[in-house]
Structures are given as structure tokens and as C-alpha cells.
Design a protein around this motif. Structure first.
Motif, PDB file in Angstrom:
ATOM      1  N   ILE A 117      -6.196   5.816   2.096  1.00 56.03           N
ATOM      2  CA  ILE A 117      -5.579   4.680   2.774  1.00 56.03           C
ATOM      3  C   ILE A 117      -4.456   5.204   3.663  1.00 56.03           C
ATOM      4  N   TRP A 156      -9.215   3.379   5.196  1.00 54.93           N
ATOM      5  CA  TRP A 156      -8.552   2.085   5.310  1.00 54.93           C
ATOM      6  C   TRP A 156      -7.172   2.283   5.898  1.00 54.93           C
ATOM      7  N   PHE A 172      -4.926  -5.077   4.759  1.00 51.79           N
ATOM      8  CA  PHE A 172      -5.757  -3.884   4.601  1.00 51.79           C
ATOM      9  C   PHE A 172      -7.022  -4.058   5.428  1.00 51.79           C
TER      10      PHE A 172
END
Length: 390
Positions: A117, A156, A172
């Protein structure tokens, strides 16, 4: 790779550091001109991205002590690669405390599979980096971010934005979602391989949103745990500079003419070199000890502190480690040249990367404010601010 213990995590970090070592100079020289895809693939495949995923969500549930040592180990070789997952670990913590079951299930599943992420939290053009213009409206995200460490090659991206009510949220979005663009406009003197440039979000559909303002309306350790990683990067830089100084002194350095006149046969015979090396080695060890102490304090406080006083204890412990570690990193990176002499400044060695990395990274959060908050607490019982930068 599955990691289920502190020892396994540290071992994996050491293995990753060995993989990163041969290419670190070239990555520094390339900067944003060449995305370090091989190095980042090694990071993503190491199993280290999931070390702090809670046991209840299928992870090993390892804590700050592990995270600090893993980060320090990698940063001693390549602090830019060590910084890439810094926000990733923050976001894993945010999900643990504030994520709903569906979001946790999806994103933790991705993390356990080695899918990183990235972050898009800061902006340019406002009165400060958190003066946000990015908006989330009717499930669509629009805005422009900078300092997006890790976003370029992530799976992400977590984006801070204000919703229709003006409340701070985290959105997100998949890195490859329509409307997401991440540029390589990153041109700085250090931490060059982070490629923390501009990310643009043009009417992007958002599958997962959580309230982020609420995270800082209660006693929290999200900021302290995020700052612990930054502290570990600085301490890692200090250790890396000391390691390279030692190697150069033992293998390459000649004594100065003045030292030879005084009877020195090697650079290591110079009494002033011995003094400087001993002094900076001691300060590096002290920085490592302070980092370890801060990590132990966060282990005691826990991710959800029992009180504001406990939250303050964790935040201030990390503030001390980050401030002192930053000073020592800069000192070690500068003293390297004083000890090793003119030849060590040759571009082929790229030893100046230690100072450039420390200088660039150390201003991420001003250390003067960390000392300020430490002093205010000790002298006037003023608690530190409850935000994500301390």
C-alpha cells in the motif's frame, strides 16, 4: 514467504539487505530516471510487508520492536528502499484500529500476498503539507498529491481527502484504477530511489473509505509507530555510514602527511582518527539503544493506548529516538570524510549518499519540534500534540 516470529523477520531483513547491497550506489545515481523495480520486487516478495498484520487477520501480529529492527537493518544498506513501505506499515496499523471487517479482509489479504500500500497524504501549494484540497464526493476522488513514497509501484494507494462535510477521510484505491496517475517528478539530493513524486486522482472511484479524523480524536499511537520507522531509517543511515567509514579506513585510506610526521604508518594509527571514530561509534550505539528503548515503550503502550498519558509516553519516547538519531546520522555521514580523507570524496565511492540521505530524510519532521515537546513535557507537564507527526 511466511514470517511468524521476530527472529524470522530479522533474518528476512538481513537477507533482503544482502540482495540490495550490490545495487545501492547505482540506485542512488539513477534516482527517478530508473524505477528500482528489482529491488522493490525483492522487498515485496520478502514477506516483510505483512509482519505487523494482526494475528486475528491472518498475520503474525509482530510489534514495534520487530518493525524497528527490520527497518534499521534495511536502512543501513539502502534507506530509500527502507522508506518505501513506511506509510504501508502506518496504514496496516490504521486498518487494525479503524478498518471495518470488509476493508480489513480485502486489504490484509492483499498485504499478506505481498501487495504493498502506497501513500498519497501530503500536498503542495497550501499553507502546509496537510492543507488539503483533495476531495471525496459521492464516492469519487479528485486531487493532486506529492511526497507519495511507495505509490508509484504499489498495488493500492491510501489517499487523504476531505469529504462533503469537510471531514478528513482515507480513500483506498487500486494503483491501476482509471484516473490514477503517478509521476516520476522526484529530483532531490537524497533518498532518491523513493521516487516520491506527484500523484493525480481524476474522478477516481473509491472502493474503500474510512474515517481518518477520528483516529486523532482519541489517544493514539499511530503517529508514534509511524515515526518509529522514520527513526529507524535515521539510525540505519548512521550505522551504514559508520560501517563504510570503518571499511575505508581499514582497506583504502592513507594517513595524512601530518599524521606520518607524527609517526603514524596507517590512517588508523592517527590518534585523531581513533578519537573521532571512537566518539562517533559510541554515538551510533547510543542512537541504536534509544531506538530499541522507544520500540520497547511502544510494545508496552500497545497500538490502542489505555490513556492519554500512556499515548504521550510512547510519542515522546519515539520523538527522542528520532531527533537524536537524525543528528547522529548527519554527524556520522560527515565525520566519515574527516576521518577517511580527500580520496573518500571521489564520486566512484558515492559515500556522500549517506549525508544526502540523512539530510533529506531528517527534515521530514523537524527535530526541533520534537525536542520542544520533550522539554515542554518535562518542565511544564504540557502533553505532546495528538497528531500523526509525533
Amino acid at each position: 514467504m511466511t514470517i511468524d516470529s521476530h527472529a524470522a523477520a530479522v533474518s528476512a531483513a538481513r537477507e533482503l539487505a544482502e540482495v540490495l547491497t550490490p545495487g545501492v550506489v547505482q540506485r542512488d545515481r539513477d534516482g527517478a530516471a530508473r524505477v528500482p523495480v528489482e529491488a522493490l520486487a525483492a522487498l515485496d516478495g520478502s514477506g516483510l510487508l505483512a509482519v505487523t498484520v494482526p494475528a486475528a487477520d491472518g498475520g503474525p501480529g509482530l510489534g514495534p520492536a520487530t518493525l524497528a529492527e527490520v527497518t534499521r537493518t534495511i536502512a543501513a544498506v539502502d534507506p530509500a528502499i527502507a522508506q518505501v513501505p513506511q506509510a504501508h506499515y502506518l496504514l496496516v496499523d490504521v486498518l487494525a484500529v479503524h478498518g471495518d471487517d470488509k476493508t480489513r479482509s480485502v486489504l490484509y489479504g492483499e498485504v499478506r500476498a505481498g501487495r504493498r500500500i502506497g501513500n498519497a497524504l501530503a500536498e503542495r501549494g497550501g499553507t502546509h503539507a496537510q492543507d488539503l484540497r483533495t476531495r471525496l464526493s459521492a464516492g469519487r476522488l479528485t486531487g493532486r498529491k506529492y511526497y507519495t513514497t511507495g505509490a508509484l509501484t504499489s498495488a493500492w494507494i491510501a489517499v487523504s481527502a476531505l469529504d462533503d462535510t469537510g471531514r478528513l477521510v482515507l480513500a483506498f484505491v487500486p494503483r491501476d484504477a482509471p484516473g490514477v496517475t503517478v509521476d516520476t517528478d522526484w529530483d532531490v539530493i537524497g533518498q532518491r530511489a523513493t521516487i516520491s513524486g506527484t500523484a493525480t486522482f481524476d474522478d477516481v472511484a473509491v472502493p474503500h473509505v474510512l474515517d481518518y479524523a477520528g483516529a486523532y480524536e482519541v489517544p493514539q499511537q499511530l503517529g508514534a509507530r509511524a515515526q518509529l520507522v522514520h527513526a529507524a531509517i535515521e539510525v540505519g543511515i548512521a550505522g551504514g555510514a559508520l560501517r563504510d567509514a570503518r571499511a575505508y579506513l581499514r582497506e583504502k585510506a592513507r594517513p595524512s602527511t601530518e599524521a606520518v610526521r607524527a609517526g603514524a604508518a596507517t590512517a588508523a594509527d592517527d590518534p585523531h582518527v581513533l578519537h573521532r571514530y571512537g566518539r562517533i561509534a559510541t554515538r551510533v550505539r547510543a542512537a541504536e539503544a534509544l531506538l530499541a528503548d522507544a520500540a520497547r515503550t511502544l510494545e508496552e503502550v500497545g497500538l490502542i493506548p489505555a490513556s492519554a498519558q500512556e499515548a504521550a509516553r510512547g510519542s515522546l519516547a519515539v520523538a527522542a529516538a528520532k531527533a537524536f538519531g537524525s543528528e547522529v546520522a548527519l554527524e556520522a555521514a560527515s565525520e566519515l570524510f574527516q576521518m577517511c580523507g580527500t580520496s573518500s570524496a571521489a564520486a566512484k565511492y558515492d559515500l556522500d549518499r549517506h549525508w544526502r540521505n540523512a539530510r533529506t530524510h531528517s527534515v521530514h519532521d523537524p527535530l526541533d519540534w520534537k525536542y520542544h515537546h520533550l522539554g515542554a513535557y518535562e518542565l511544564a507537564d504540557v502533553p505532546p500534540p495528538n497528531h500523526g507527526q509525533l
